[in-house]
Motif scaffolding. Structure first.
Motif, short mmCIF file in Angstrom:
data_model
loop_
_atom_site.label_atom_id
_atom_site.label_comp_id
_atom_site.label_asym_id
_atom_site.label_seq_id
_atom_site.Cartn_x
_atom_site.Cartn_y
_atom_site.Cartn_z
N SER A 12 0.80 -1.20 0.00
CA SER A 12 0.00 0.00 0.00
C SER A 12 0.84 1.26 0.00
CB SER A 12 -0.94 0.00 1.19
OG SER A 12 -0.26 -0.13 2.37
N SER A 14 0.34 5.26 -2.32
CA SER A 14 -0.44 5.81 -3.41
C SER A 14 -0.04 7.25 -3.68
CB SER A 14 -1.91 5.72 -3.04
OG SER A 14 -2.72 6.06 -4.10
N GLN A 168 -3.10 0.22 -3.43
CA GLN A 168 -2.60 0.97 -4.58
C GLN A 168 -1.28 1.63 -4.21
OE1 GLN A 168 -6.00 3.51 -5.01
NE2 GLN A 168 -6.89 2.19 -6.58
N HIS A 170 1.46 4.13 -6.04
CA HIS A 170 1.85 4.91 -7.21
C HIS A 170 3.35 5.20 -7.23
CE1 HIS A 170 -2.18 5.34 -8.74
NE2 HIS A 170 -2.55 5.47 -7.48
N GLU A 175 -0.84 -2.18 -8.26
CA GLU A 175 -2.08 -2.35 -7.51
C GLU A 175 -2.26 -3.82 -7.23
OE1 GLU A 175 -5.70 -0.08 -8.50
OE2 GLU A 175 -6.67 -2.05 -8.66
#
Length: 185
Positions: A12, A14, A168, A170, A175
């Motif tokens: 995790s 993001s 998610q 980034h 993901e």
């Protein structure tokens, strides 16, 4: 009786600008192992993931007790790809030589903690530069004001161990969709 606490699976982070995970992620050895008071938990997870356009499938087996958490990760062919054992004295990990470098057992354990640990415990272990926001079925993790993690919780029944979690990231651009089921011994 002191609760040591439980955790579980995966990734995790993001939307971050300039986030450098290799230099800013906390030392994994600083995270406290967590478990229920005297309950043994066995969990099976199916993880489908997408990283830079590549799709993958993993099967994860977790056993969580007061003393430790053991994690076994298999690939889609049933080959053992990684193992980890975590207790209050630290973490030991193993990764098969054929597993890609980006599958890092310590990052996997970080992701487990980010997705499944209680917010209060996670906050105790992280420096003040980290912030965690829980709002219903969404957890967001921030580093120095930048959002680095999103965890979406779906179909949580009686337990987080019987649910769907979407992680998610980034900063690493991936993901994960994690389907968890608690199983009897």
């Amino acid at each position: 009786m002191r609760s040591i606490l439980i955790l579980i699976c995966l990734i995790s982070f993001s939307a971050c600008s300039g986030f450098q995970p290799n230099t800013t992620l906390p030392d994994r050895s600083n995270l406290t192992y967590w478990s229920n008071e005297d309950e043994k938990i066995n969990v099976v997870q199916q993880i489908t993931g997408n990283w830079k356009g590549q799709h993958f499938l993993l099967q994860v087996y977790l056993t969580i007790t007061l003393e430790k958490m053991d994690v076994i990760i298999l690939d889609s062919l049933g080959r053992r790809g990684m193992t980890a054992s975590w207790n209050n004295d630290g973490m030991t990990t193993w990764k098969a030589a054929w597993m890609p470098d980006y599958f890092n057992p310590q990052y996997m354990m970080w992701d487990i903690a980010t997705a499944f640990w209680p917010k209060e415990l996670l906050e105790e272990d992280l420096d003040n530069i980290w912030q965690i926001k829980d709002t219903g079925n969404l957890r967001e993790v921030f580093y120095d004001g930048d959002k680095v993690s999103s965890v979406i919780y779906k179909n949580v029944e009686d337990s987080i161990w019987t649910s769907i979690v979407i992680l998610q990231d980034h900063s690493f651009n991936y993901e994960l969709n994690i389907k968890s089921r608690e199983v009897s011994q």
